[in-house]
Design a protein around this motif. Structure first.
Motif, PDB file in Angstrom:
ATOM      1  N   PHE A  23      13.667   3.519 -62.878  1.00 28.32           N
ATOM      2  CA  PHE A  23      12.398   3.482 -63.614  1.00 28.32           C
ATOM      3  C   PHE A  23      11.286   3.438 -62.587  1.00 28.32           C
ATOM      4  CE2 PHE A  23       9.224   0.987 -66.213  1.00 28.32           C
ATOM      5  CZ  PHE A  23       9.023   1.957 -67.185  1.00 28.32           C
ATOM      6  N   GLU A  24      10.677   4.597 -62.330  1.00 29.51           N
ATOM      7  CA  GLU A  24       9.735   4.737 -61.225  1.00 29.51           C
ATOM      8  C   GLU A  24       8.491   5.486 -61.693  1.00 29.51           C
ATOM      9  OE1 GLU A  24       9.973   6.299 -56.582  1.00 29.51           O
ATOM     10  OE2 GLU A  24      11.408   7.025 -58.056  1.00 29.51           O
ATOM     11  N   PRO A  25       7.287   4.945 -61.451  1.00 31.61           N
ATOM     12  CA  PRO A  25       6.068   5.645 -61.868  1.00 31.61           C
ATOM     13  C   PRO A  25       5.889   6.955 -61.109  1.00 31.61           C
ATOM     14  CG  PRO A  25       5.530   3.753 -60.493  1.00 31.61           C
ATOM     15  CD  PRO A  25       6.992   3.665 -60.794  1.00 31.61           C
ATOM     16  N   ASP A  26       5.245   7.906 -61.766  1.00 30.23           N
ATOM     17  CA  ASP A  26       5.081   9.251 -61.228  1.00 30.23           C
ATOM     18  C   ASP A  26       3.627   9.484 -60.829  1.00 30.23           C
ATOM     19  OD1 ASP A  26       5.363  11.970 -60.635  1.00 30.23           O
ATOM     20  OD2 ASP A  26       4.937  12.544 -62.711  1.00 30.23           O
ATOM     21  N   PRO A  27       3.351   9.867 -59.582  1.00 25.53           N
ATOM     22  CA  PRO A  27       1.970  10.131 -59.165  1.00 25.53           C
ATOM     23  C   PRO A  27       1.396  11.414 -59.747  1.00 25.53           C
ATOM     24  CG  PRO A  27       3.472  10.683 -57.388  1.00 25.53           C
ATOM     25  CD  PRO A  27       4.300  10.030 -58.468  1.00 25.53           C
ATOM     26  N   PHE A  28       2.234  12.248 -60.335  1.00 27.19           N
ATOM     27  CA  PHE A  28       1.821  13.522 -60.936  1.00 27.19           C
ATOM     28  C   PHE A  28       1.021  14.354 -59.933  1.00 27.19           C
ATOM     29  CE2 PHE A  28       0.336  16.223 -64.521  1.00 27.19           C
ATOM     30  CZ  PHE A  28       1.564  16.373 -65.137  1.00 27.19           C
ATOM     31  N   ASP A  29       1.605  14.507 -58.777  1.00 29.38           N
ATOM     32  CA  ASP A  29       0.998  15.223 -57.661  1.00 29.38           C
ATOM     33  C   ASP A  29       1.910  16.403 -57.311  1.00 29.38           C
ATOM     34  OD1 ASP A  29       0.256  16.133 -55.087  1.00 29.38           O
ATOM     35  OD2 ASP A  29      -0.472  14.157 -54.499  1.00 29.38           O
ATOM     36  N   PRO A  30       1.379  17.635 -57.305  1.00 24.74           N
ATOM     37  CA  PRO A  30       2.244  18.789 -57.023  1.00 24.74           C
ATOM     38  C   PRO A  30       2.883  18.743 -55.642  1.00 24.74           C
ATOM     39  CG  PRO A  30      -0.071  19.431 -56.957  1.00 24.74           C
ATOM     40  CD  PRO A  30      -0.020  18.047 -57.543  1.00 24.74           C
ATOM     41  N   GLY A  31       2.335  17.953 -54.743  1.00 27.52           N
ATOM     42  CA  GLY A  31       2.901  17.843 -53.408  1.00 27.52           C
ATOM     43  C   GLY A  31       3.969  16.776 -53.287  1.00 27.52           C
ATOM     44  N   VAL A  37      13.280  -7.473 -71.008  1.00 21.05           N
ATOM     45  CA  VAL A  37      12.905  -8.342 -69.888  1.00 21.05           C
ATOM     46  C   VAL A  37      14.016  -8.319 -68.842  1.00 21.05           C
ATOM     47  CG1 VAL A  37      12.222 -10.650 -69.183  1.00 21.05           C
ATOM     48  CG2 VAL A  37      11.553  -9.804 -71.432  1.00 21.05           C
ATOM     49  N   THR A  38      13.845  -7.458 -67.851  1.00 25.04           N
ATOM     50  CA  THR A  38      14.768  -7.352 -66.721  1.00 25.04           C
ATOM     51  C   THR A  38      13.926  -7.162 -65.457  1.00 25.04           C
ATOM     52  OG1 THR A  38      14.964  -4.941 -66.763  1.00 25.04           O
ATOM     53  CG2 THR A  38      16.460  -6.180 -68.200  1.00 25.04           C
ATOM     54  N   PRO A  39      14.528  -7.304 -64.284  1.00 29.37           N
ATOM     55  CA  PRO A  39      13.768  -7.054 -63.060  1.00 29.37           C
ATOM     56  C   PRO A  39      13.163  -5.658 -63.004  1.00 29.37           C
ATOM     57  CG  PRO A  39      15.777  -8.251 -62.543  1.00 29.37           C
ATOM     58  CD  PRO A  39      15.855  -7.894 -64.004  1.00 29.37           C
ATOM     59  N   MET A  40      13.796  -4.676 -63.626  1.00 28.52           N
ATOM     60  CA  MET A  40      13.300  -3.305 -63.593  1.00 28.52           C
ATOM     61  C   MET A  40      11.955  -3.157 -64.306  1.00 28.52           C
ATOM     62  SD  MET A  40      15.331   0.223 -64.565  1.00 28.52           S
ATOM     63  CE  MET A  40      15.202   0.089 -66.347  1.00 28.52           C
ATOM     64  N   THR A  41      11.697  -4.000 -65.298  1.00 25.57           N
ATOM     65  CA  THR A  41      10.458  -3.864 -66.080  1.00 25.57           C
ATOM     66  C   THR A  41       9.408  -4.905 -65.731  1.00 25.57           C
ATOM     67  OG1 THR A  41      11.372  -5.247 -67.861  1.00 25.57           O
ATOM     68  CG2 THR A  41      11.712  -2.864 -68.029  1.00 25.57           C
ATOM     69  N   THR A  42       9.636  -5.705 -64.702  1.00 29.54           N
ATOM     70  CA  THR A  42       8.708  -6.790 -64.364  1.00 29.54           C
ATOM     71  C   THR A  42       7.293  -6.281 -64.140  1.00 29.54           C
ATOM     72  OG1 THR A  42      10.476  -8.112 -63.381  1.00 29.54           O
ATOM     73  CG2 THR A  42       8.217  -8.643 -62.733  1.00 29.54           C
ATOM     74  N   GLY A  73      22.847  -5.048 -62.983  1.00 31.39           N
ATOM     75  CA  GLY A  73      21.553  -5.222 -63.628  1.00 31.39           C
ATOM     76  C   GLY A  73      21.616  -6.211 -64.773  1.00 31.39           C
ATOM     77  N   GLY A  74      20.455  -6.510 -65.332  1.00 30.71           N
ATOM     78  CA  GLY A  74      20.385  -7.515 -66.391  1.00 30.71           C
ATOM     79  C   GLY A  74      21.234  -7.194 -67.600  1.00 30.71           C
ATOM     80  N   ILE A  75      21.171  -5.973 -68.096  1.00 34.38           N
ATOM     81  CA  ILE A  75      21.971  -5.581 -69.256  1.00 34.38           C
ATOM     82  C   ILE A  75      23.442  -5.491 -68.865  1.00 34.38           C
ATOM     83  CG2 ILE A  75      22.373  -3.780 -70.977  1.00 34.38           C
ATOM     84  CD1 ILE A  75      19.381  -3.126 -70.824  1.00 34.38           C
ATOM     85  N   GLY A  76      23.721  -5.021 -67.651  1.00 40.57           N
ATOM     86  CA  GLY A  76      25.093  -4.908 -67.189  1.00 40.57           C
ATOM     87  C   GLY A  76      25.808  -6.243 -67.149  1.00 40.57           C
ATOM     88  N   VAL A  77      25.132  -7.259 -66.656  1.00 39.60           N
ATOM     89  CA  VAL A  77      25.733  -8.596 -66.595  1.00 39.60           C
ATOM     90  C   VAL A  77      26.012  -9.124 -67.996  1.00 39.60           C
ATOM     91  CG1 VAL A  77      25.342 -11.001 -65.917  1.00 39.60           C
ATOM     92  CG2 VAL A  77      24.717  -9.149 -64.360  1.00 39.60           C
ATOM     93  N   GLU A  78      25.092  -8.890 -68.915  1.00 39.45           N
ATOM     94  CA  GLU A  78      25.299  -9.372 -70.286  1.00 39.45           C
ATOM     95  C   GLU A  78      26.451  -8.620 -70.953  1.00 39.45           C
ATOM     96  OE1 GLU A  78      23.918 -11.993 -71.687  1.00 39.45           O
ATOM     97  OE2 GLU A  78      22.848 -12.341 -69.803  1.00 39.45           O
ATOM     98  N   CYS A  79      26.584  -7.326 -70.672  1.00 43.82           N
ATOM     99  CA  CYS A  79      27.738  -6.578 -71.178  1.00 43.82           C
ATOM    100  C   CYS A  79      29.024  -7.181 -70.634  1.00 43.82           C
ATOM    101  CB  CYS A  79      27.643  -5.113 -70.774  1.00 43.82           C
ATOM    102  SG  CYS A  79      26.469  -4.123 -71.717  1.00 43.82           S
ATOM    103  N   PRO A 119      18.060  -8.817 -72.470  1.00 43.66           N
ATOM    104  CA  PRO A 119      19.220  -7.990 -72.112  1.00 43.66           C
ATOM    105  C   PRO A 119      20.427  -8.209 -73.019  1.00 43.66           C
ATOM    106  CG  PRO A 119      18.214  -8.904 -70.148  1.00 43.66           C
ATOM    107  CD  PRO A 119      17.521  -9.545 -71.316  1.00 43.66           C
ATOM    108  N   SER A 120      20.639  -9.450 -73.453  1.00 39.37           N
ATOM    109  CA  SER A 120      21.794  -9.742 -74.307  1.00 39.37           C
ATOM    110  C   SER A 120      21.705  -9.021 -75.644  1.00 39.37           C
ATOM    111  CB  SER A 120      21.910 -11.254 -74.540  1.00 39.37           C
ATOM    112  OG  SER A 120      20.755 -11.754 -75.183  1.00 39.37           O
ATOM    113  N   GLU A 121      20.497  -8.758 -76.112  1.00 35.93           N
ATOM    114  CA  GLU A 121      20.331  -8.092 -77.404  1.00 35.93           C
ATOM    115  C   GLU A 121      20.718  -6.620 -77.325  1.00 35.93           C
ATOM    116  OE1 GLU A 121      16.889 -10.453 -79.710  1.00 35.93           O
ATOM    117  OE2 GLU A 121      16.222  -9.598 -77.810  1.00 35.93           O
ATOM    118  N   VAL A 122      20.546  -6.017 -76.169  1.00 35.48           N
ATOM    119  CA  VAL A 122      21.007  -4.641 -75.960  1.00 35.48           C
ATOM    120  C   VAL A 122      22.514  -4.632 -75.737  1.00 35.48           C
ATOM    121  CG1 VAL A 122      20.754  -2.558 -74.575  1.00 35.48           C
ATOM    122  CG2 VAL A 122      18.775  -4.043 -74.959  1.00 35.48           C
ATOM    123  N   ALA A 123      22.990  -5.597 -74.961  1.00 34.72           N
ATOM    124  CA  ALA A 123      24.418  -5.672 -74.645  1.00 34.72           C
ATOM    125  C   ALA A 123      25.269  -5.855 -75.898  1.00 34.72           C
ATOM    126  CB  ALA A 123      24.676  -6.812 -73.664  1.00 34.72           C
TER     127      ALA A 123
END
Length: 245
Positions: free
Chosen positions: A92-100, A186-191, A19-25, A213-217
């Motif tokens: 990082f996945e949105p939740d439909p908040f559906d009991p089913g 700014v990574t592909p996960m948050t696009t 991932g973006g942060i992983g590569v910078e690390c 990502p480099s600022e977190v790394a």
């Protein structure tokens, strides 16, 4: 500007390493002469990560870290007892908040929280014994603030706060356990999230911009370094001041 650290002779495992942060690390750790073991479920992405990170001592392992044995195998495949574990693997996945529909919750807990626990258990029995080891996890500002469309994600990341503080006490003084809590980076996960929120995403920070990502790394690498020898059990916000809004 990249800070330089001395990691010569040390093996550091980075999950979510493609991932973006992983590569910078990987770039920073390689500059410090570490042996970097990148773990990710995407084989081609791992190859690209090693190429992007540049010259260095790299090994890779393809795994989605599903279960204790997979986590143990990921560490064993490094070929040496690890000094550091940087656990970036996450979903990082949105939740439909559906009991089913419970699969979003199940994946969020497995990928963002349970894998961290399983990696911790495996790391404790495999870590290098000749230095005070390091474990660095990645949580999120959503753990404290909540994210209305990402409820399972927020819950899982909040669980990581408890894991970090518990392990810091459990493993002290032989392992220092900390975490970073990024804002929107700014990574592909948050696009998609950045596109949806538009100017609101940047207006939410007092710096008026999104993080790189480099600022977190850089913070992660510091937590693995000798300079962070008196930092333990901390959740460090890397969010441009978003939590102050």
């Amino acid at each position: 500007m990249m800070n330089s650290y001395d990691f010569e002779g040390q093996t550091i495992v980075v999950t979510g390493g493609a991932g973006g942060i992983g590569v910078e690390c990987a770039k920073i750790l390689a500059a410090g002469d570490a042996h970097i073991h990148l773990v990710d479920p995407r084989a081609e992405a791992l190859e690209a990560a090693v190429e992007t990170a540049g010259p260095g001592q790299f090994t890779t392992h393809v795994s989605s870290l599903e279960g204790p044995q997979a986590c143990a195998d990921a560490l064993d495949s490094a070929g040496a007892s690890p000094y550091g574990l940087i656990h970036l693997a996450g979903l990082f996945e949105p939740d439909p908040f559906d009991p089913g529909i419970q699969d979003v919750w199940d994946r969020a807990i497995q990928v963002n929280l349970k894998s961290a626990y399983d990696m911790s258990v495996a790391f404790e029995t495999r870590r290098a014994q000749d230095a005070v080891a390091r474990m660095v996890f990645t949580t999120s500002i959503a753990a404290g603030r909540g994210s209305p469309d990402f409820t399972p994600y927020s819950c899982a990341k909040a669980g990581l706060h408890g894991l970090v503080r518990s392990l810091a006490k459990k493993f002290s003084p032989y392992v220092l356990v900390n975490a970073v809590a990024p804002g929107i980076i700014v990574t592909p996960m948050t696009t998609d999230l950045i596109a949806q929120r538009g100017n609101y995403a940047t207006d939410g920070t007092i710096l008026g911009r999104l993080g790189e990502p480099s600022e977190v790394a850089q913070v992660i690498a510091f937590l693995c370094s000798a300079g962070a020898s008196y930092i333990n059990g901390q959740i460090i916000q890397v969010d441009g001041g978003t939590v102050l809004r």
